[in-house]
Design an enzyme around this catalytic site. Structure first.
Site, PDB file in Angstrom:
ATOM      1  N   SER A  47      -9.830   2.054   2.712  1.00 53.12           N
ATOM      2  CA  SER A  47      -8.940   2.783   1.848  1.00 53.12           C
ATOM      3  C   SER A  47      -7.905   1.930   1.134  1.00 53.12           C
ATOM      4  O   SER A  47      -7.291   2.387   0.172  1.00 53.12           O
ATOM      5  CB  SER A  47      -8.213   3.848   2.673  1.00 53.12           C
ATOM      6  OG  SER A  47      -7.371   3.237   3.637  1.00 53.12           O
ATOM      7  N   SER A  80     -10.036  -0.182   7.079  1.00 52.78           N
ATOM      8  CA  SER A  80      -9.469  -0.137   5.727  1.00 52.78           C
ATOM      9  C   SER A  80      -8.756  -1.387   5.242  1.00 52.78           C
ATOM     10  O   SER A  80      -8.409  -1.475   4.073  1.00 52.78           O
ATOM     11  CB  SER A  80      -8.512   1.036   5.597  1.00 52.78           C
ATOM     12  OG  SER A  80      -9.248   2.203   5.379  1.00 52.78           O
ATOM     13  N   LYS A 140       0.856  -1.199   0.000  1.00 51.22           N
ATOM     14  CA  LYS A 140       0.000   0.000   0.000  1.00 51.22           C
ATOM     15  C   LYS A 140       0.889   1.245   0.000  1.00 51.22           C
ATOM     16  O   LYS A 140       1.896   1.296   0.713  1.00 51.22           O
ATOM     17  CB  LYS A 140      -0.898  -0.009   1.244  1.00 51.22           C
ATOM     18  CG  LYS A 140      -1.897   1.137   1.299  1.00 51.22           C
ATOM     19  CD  LYS A 140      -2.826   0.991   2.512  1.00 51.22           C
ATOM     20  CE  LYS A 140      -3.889   2.085   2.526  1.00 51.22           C
ATOM     21  NZ  LYS A 140      -4.833   1.958   3.647  1.00 51.22           N
TER      22      LYS A 140
HETATM   23  N1  GLN Z   1     -13.246   4.429   5.932  1.00 48.18           N
HETATM   24  C1  GLN Z   1     -12.730   4.914   7.176  1.00 48.18           C
HETATM   25  C2  GLN Z   1     -12.350   6.357   7.021  1.00 48.18           C
HETATM   26  O1  GLN Z   1     -12.584   6.894   5.998  1.00 48.18           O
HETATM   27  C3  GLN Z   1     -11.571   4.081   7.623  1.00 48.18           C
HETATM   28  C4  GLN Z   1     -10.345   4.340   6.875  1.00 48.18           C
HETATM   29  C5  GLN Z   1      -9.180   3.533   7.344  1.00 48.18           C
HETATM   30  O2  GLN Z   1      -9.314   2.549   8.050  1.00 48.18           O
HETATM   31  N2  GLN Z   1      -8.005   4.018   6.972  1.00 48.18           N
HETATM   32  O3  GLN Z   1     -11.838   6.978   7.895  1.00 48.18           O
END
Ligand code: GLN
Length: 479
Positions: A152, A176, A75
């Site tokens: 994400s 995420s 990532k």
């Molecule tokens: N979707 C969540 C957010 O937008 C979690 C994102 C994540 O775990 N990095 O904050």
């Protein structure tokens, strides 16, 4: 060859059925072939082939590391020395890190080959991989409609699901790793907070962020997790906990284990398919010898609001460093404050700016107690909820997401509905607990769904043990 699990790739390489160079070439070709998924921001073809060559030599001389020659995707939020790391943002468009993150360092030391850096929501803020400066990622499960891969870590999820790599790293602040894993029909594991070092990961919300494996199988997650775990003096929150041999828990009987089903996770707006799979999942575990117990987590309903105060608060502070002066994108400005203003307006996308605004608001002198302090109190209550549940049960079983992946153009129209994607995953981050998402089946539209297991702190081996039982019973066939 392309559906090779990490376990099989390791066996095949050591038995010299194929070489790392062959395997790496194979994945590089697939990455090229499926370019329209946009899973990668940077592909490191030359570096990968060089590394694969070195791995083949090590294998030949009997010096193989645990992941020797295995092609992985990373990532784009893990700093990789000498390789561009953008965190999905324009702000870091030309950022070449001068050092390596601990997680990627450990993978490299184990002999892994990095194919490239995967696309992601900007600064890991999002649930659909639609906030990246580098464009949307397409879910390989798309048929007549183009589906989101979740976010994400959407690029990593697409890369694993579409077999563009053997496995990938993700990061999980509110879901995420687990949510895109569920949307893409793969396994995603978020370790206990402190299990893996955060050193060299671009920070989103430091008290919640954790690295995690995204893999094809539960066994692969176990192998991967062992390598990236462990105390690191460079991260003051990394834990001095022994790292068990997670792989030895794959396939271990779950007879007598107690699996809690929290009633508060039955929510309005959930798809009937996921409710049904949740029920089936509990039955599968029961048939495998576990005892199913109803439990209650009454404060869970406040987890999402608390998360959307704590995470933006920390983000607003972490992202203050992107000022256009020290590194990263710099816009023009007639004065210093104009330079700051223009840099941060042009360098950050809408979602990131929204989070910074929320974060600075809840931390401001006049609102701190009403929002931030209150959210921390709620956090404590949520933790206590889990602690009392874990007095009665060994693990919890919940859906990973309320619905399956949605199509582009059919995404929730307002941000708050979009945030509901994380309603079942944020609780584990808020409480610092480990969680895993394993594929359970396809819904009526042929889209993957996942179930989540949550375990007590530093009990990831339970996730592997129960997760592999679920995986066996579900017999989910991938793409
Ligand atoms: N979707 C969540 C957010 O937008 C979690 C994102 C994540 O775990 N990095 O904050």
């Amino acid at each position: 060859m392309h559906s090779l699990s990490l376990y099989d790739a390791r066996k095949g390489l050591l038995a010299k059925k194929f070489s790392s160079v062959e395997l790496t070439r194979h994945f590089l070709e697939r990455i090229e072939k499926f370019k329209e998924w946009n899973a990668f921001i940077t592909v490191c073809a030359d570096e990968a082939l060089e590394a694969a060559k070195r791995s083949d030599e090590k294998i030949a001389s009997g010096n193989a590391g645990e992941l020797e020659g295995i092609p992985l995707a990373i990532k784009d939020l893990f700093l990789t020395k000498g390789i561009k790391t953008t965190a999905g943002s324009r702000m870091l468009e030309n950022f070449i890190p001068p050092y390596e993150s601990t997680v990627t360092r450990k993978l490299l030391d184990a002999g892994a080959v990095f194919l490239g850096k995967t696309n992601m929501d900007e600064f890991a803020m999002g649930s659909a991989n639609m906030t990246s400066y580098y464009g949307n990622v397409v879910n390989p499960w798309s048929k007549e409609k183009k589906l989101v891969p979740g976010g994400s870590s959407g690029g990593s999820a697409a890369a694993v699901a579409g077999r563009l790599c053997v496995a990938a790293t993700g990061s999980d602040t509110g879901g995420s790793v687990r949510q895109p894993a569920a949307f893409s029909g793969i396994v995603g594991l978020k370790p206990t907070y402190g299990r893996c070092s955060r050193y060299g990961m671009v920070a989103f919300a430091s008290s919640l962020d954790q690295a995690g494996p995204m893999t094809q199988t539960v066994r692969d997650a176990a192998i991967f997790l062992k390598i990236i775990s462990g105390f690191d003096e460079k991260d003051s929150t990394s834990a001095q906990e022994p790292v068990p041999d997670f792989e030895s828990f794959v396939g271990k009987s779950i007879k007598g284990l107690k699996v809690g089903v929290p009633k508060e996770y039955r929510m309005e707006g959930m798809s009937e398919d996921i409710v049904e799979f949740w029920r089936k999942g509990a039955k599968m575990l029961k048939d495998a010898g576990a005892e199913i117990v109803d439990v209650s987590l009454p404060y869970s309903k406040y987890a999402l609001p608390a998360y959307y105060i704590i995470a933006p608060a920390e983000a607003s502070s972490n992202l203050a460093r992107y000022d256009g002066v020290r590194y990263g994108f710099r816009a023009k400005g007639a004065s210093l404050s104009k330079l700051y203003e223009n840099t941060r307006t042009e360098g950050f996308g809408d979602e990131v700016r929204r989070r910074i605004l929320i974060g600075t608001y809840v931390l401001s002198a006049g609102h701190y107690d009403a929002y931030y302090t209150k959210a921390l109190k709620v956090q404590k209550l949520i933790r206590q909820d889990f602690m009392s549940a874990f007095e009665k049960v060994d693990v919890l079983l919940t859906p990973t997401t309320p619905t399956s992946a949605f199509a582009f153009g059919e995404e929730p129209k307002d941000e708050v509905t979009m945030y509901l994607n994380d309603v079942f995953t944020v609780t584990a981050n808020i409480a610092g607990l480990p969680g895993i998402s394993t594929p359970i089946g396809l819904d009526g539209q042929g889209r993957p769904l996942g179930l989540q297991l949550i375990a007590p702190h530093f009990k990831e081996e339970l996730l592997i043990q129960v997760g592999s039982a679920l995986e066996n019973a579900a017999d989910f066939s991938a793409l």
